[in-house]
Write a protein that holds these residues in place. Structure first.
Motif, mmCIF file in Angstrom:
data_model
loop_
_atom_site.group_PDB
_atom_site.id
_atom_site.type_symbol
_atom_site.label_atom_id
_atom_site.label_comp_id
_atom_site.label_asym_id
_atom_site.label_seq_id
_atom_site.Cartn_x
_atom_site.Cartn_y
_atom_site.Cartn_z
ATOM 1 N N VAL A 99 0.750 -1.605 0.052
ATOM 2 C CA VAL A 99 -0.001 0.092 0.145
ATOM 3 C C VAL A 99 1.089 1.658 -0.521
ATOM 4 O O VAL A 99 0.420 2.072 -0.689
ATOM 5 N N ALA A 100 2.130 1.531 0.490
ATOM 6 C CA ALA A 100 3.067 2.492 0.848
ATOM 7 C C ALA A 100 3.405 2.674 -0.991
ATOM 8 O O ALA A 100 3.535 3.643 -0.577
ATOM 9 N N ARG A 101 4.172 2.024 -1.548
ATOM 10 C CA ARG A 101 3.638 2.382 -2.515
ATOM 11 C C ARG A 101 3.519 2.551 -3.364
ATOM 12 O O ARG A 101 4.132 3.783 -3.965
ATOM 13 N N VAL A 102 2.451 3.116 -3.387
ATOM 14 C CA VAL A 102 1.034 3.752 -3.940
ATOM 15 C C VAL A 102 1.582 5.210 -3.857
ATOM 16 O O VAL A 102 1.784 6.096 -4.800
ATOM 17 N N TYR A 103 1.189 5.503 -2.670
ATOM 18 C CA TYR A 103 1.094 6.805 -2.345
ATOM 19 C C TYR A 103 2.548 8.073 -1.722
ATOM 20 O O TYR A 103 2.869 8.684 -0.983
ATOM 21 N N LEU A 104 3.806 7.279 -1.427
ATOM 22 C CA LEU A 104 4.799 6.823 -1.040
ATOM 23 C C LEU A 104 5.748 8.449 -1.477
ATOM 24 O O LEU A 104 6.123 9.107 -0.503
ATOM 25 N N ALA A 105 5.552 8.664 -2.615
ATOM 26 C CA ALA A 105 5.500 9.695 -3.025
ATOM 27 C C ALA A 105 4.799 11.161 -3.407
ATOM 28 O O ALA A 105 6.145 12.368 -2.627
ATOM 29 N N LEU A 106 3.950 10.796 -2.674
ATOM 30 C CA LEU A 106 3.200 12.190 -1.923
ATOM 31 C C LEU A 106 4.200 12.682 -1.261
ATOM 32 O O LEU A 106 4.486 14.000 -1.307
ATOM 33 N N PRO A 107 4.162 12.219 0.163
ATOM 34 C CA PRO A 107 4.716 13.054 0.961
ATOM 35 C C PRO A 107 5.823 13.350 1.009
ATOM 36 O O PRO A 107 6.539 14.678 1.413
ATOM 37 N N ALA A 108 7.468 12.233 0.183
ATOM 38 C CA ALA A 108 8.325 13.179 -0.165
ATOM 39 C C ALA A 108 8.521 14.264 -1.249
ATOM 40 O O ALA A 108 8.737 15.802 -0.617
ATOM 41 N N GLY A 109 7.278 14.905 -2.438
ATOM 42 C CA GLY A 109 7.123 15.800 -2.507
ATOM 43 C C GLY A 109 6.316 17.291 -1.760
ATOM 44 O O GLY A 109 7.252 18.381 -1.608
ATOM 45 N N VAL A 110 5.762 17.067 -0.904
ATOM 46 C CA VAL A 110 5.722 17.752 0.502
ATOM 47 C C VAL A 110 7.360 18.161 1.078
ATOM 48 O O VAL A 110 7.685 19.134 1.269
ATOM 49 N N LEU A 111 7.765 16.993 1.323
ATOM 50 C CA LEU A 111 8.665 17.487 2.460
ATOM 51 C C LEU A 111 10.160 17.671 1.356
ATOM 52 O O LEU A 111 10.866 18.215 1.958
ATOM 53 N N LYS A 112 10.169 18.001 0.095
ATOM 54 C CA LYS A 112 10.862 18.148 -0.668
ATOM 55 C C LYS A 112 11.780 17.902 -0.982
ATOM 56 O O LYS A 112 13.157 18.276 -0.572
ATOM 57 N N LEU A 113 12.162 16.568 -0.942
ATOM 58 C CA LEU A 113 13.178 15.584 -0.927
ATOM 59 C C LEU A 113 13.655 16.178 -2.449
ATOM 60 O O LEU A 113 13.872 16.332 -3.053
ATOM 61 N N ARG A 114 15.140 16.058 -1.895
ATOM 62 C CA ARG A 114 15.665 16.275 -3.403
ATOM 63 C C ARG A 114 15.520 14.985 -4.300
ATOM 64 O O ARG A 114 15.666 13.660 -3.948
ATOM 65 N N PRO A 115 15.502 15.747 -5.448
ATOM 66 C CA PRO A 115 14.979 14.627 -6.487
ATOM 67 C C PRO A 115 15.833 13.513 -7.129
ATOM 68 O O PRO A 115 15.249 12.590 -7.462
ATOM 69 N N ALA A 116 16.795 13.970 -7.469
ATOM 70 C CA ALA A 116 18.145 12.982 -7.749
ATOM 71 C C ALA A 116 18.049 12.107 -6.391
ATOM 72 O O ALA A 116 18.308 10.714 -6.897
ATOM 73 N N SER A 117 17.845 12.022 -5.856
ATOM 74 C CA SER A 117 18.185 11.153 -4.255
ATOM 75 C C SER A 117 16.799 10.355 -4.008
ATOM 76 O O SER A 117 16.206 9.130 -4.471
ATOM 77 N N PHE A 118 15.944 11.133 -4.363
ATOM 78 C CA PHE A 118 14.316 10.528 -4.245
ATOM 79 C C PHE A 118 14.211 9.479 -5.837
ATOM 80 O O PHE A 118 13.994 8.137 -5.922
#
Length: 177
Positions: A99-118
């Motif tokens: 389940v997490a794999r589907v929506y995991l990127a949403l909070p990653a974007g909110v927290l502004k993870l570095r795009p290359a690392s993400f």
């Protein structure tokens, strides 16, 4: 790609069925690359949505509409909290949690993870998830085994392995403190 925006059929079933359609090893490799690319594009889409909307609007949208997409406010909060501790490993390992794999990127974007690392962590995690199911489907093509049943038990085994690794890491950390 659709699997992450409209998660109706479990990905392990879809991946096993796709693996069963591969005619040879080269086709299997192309299928792995194609599914990984589609999944990565979807993850980048979720990342972009999170980054553009920001924390307040995403939390409000999840609270209002999350139930329609199998994402509760509580689950979203846990994903966001996990990111604050270890971004790369949460991204990588999160791609192997159904389940997490589907929506995991949403909070990653909110927290502004570095795009290359993400992107790197997401790609590795996607390959860790997709490759075994596609390969298992490829190995089972032409057999009488039910791909849904085999996919379910393979998924349980992967999650069990992941939990064992995470518990081992936690135990190791507690012993080294």
């Amino acid at each position: 790609m659709v699997e992450k925006f409209a998660p109706m059929i479990p990905s392990y079933v879809t991946l096993m069925l796709l693996g069963m359609t591969a005619s040879d090893g080269a086709c299997l490799v192309m299928t792995i690359l194609a599914t990984a690319t589609g999944s990565l594009v979807s993850s980048i889409g979720w990342y972009g949505i999170g980054r553009v909307l920001g924390e307040e609007r995403v939390e409000a949208a999840v609270a209002r509409f999350g139930k329609y997409a199998f994402l509760s406010s509580r689950a979203y909060g846990r994903l966001a909290c996990a990111y604050r501790r270890n971004r790369f490993w949460v991204t990588l390992m999160g791609q192997t949690v159904p389940v997490a794999r589907v929506y995991l990127a949403l909070p990653a974007g909110v927290l502004k993870l570095r795009p290359a690392s993400f992107t790197a962590a997401t790609t590795l995690g996607i390959l860790l998830w997709n490759t075994p199911f596609l390969t298992l489907g490829y190995a089972l093509r032409g057999s009488n085994h039910d791909p849904v049943n085999v996919g379910f038990w393979a998924s349980i085994a992967l999650i069990g392995l992941e939990m064992t690794i995470l518990l081992g890491l936690r135990l190791h950390r507690s012993m080294t403190k």
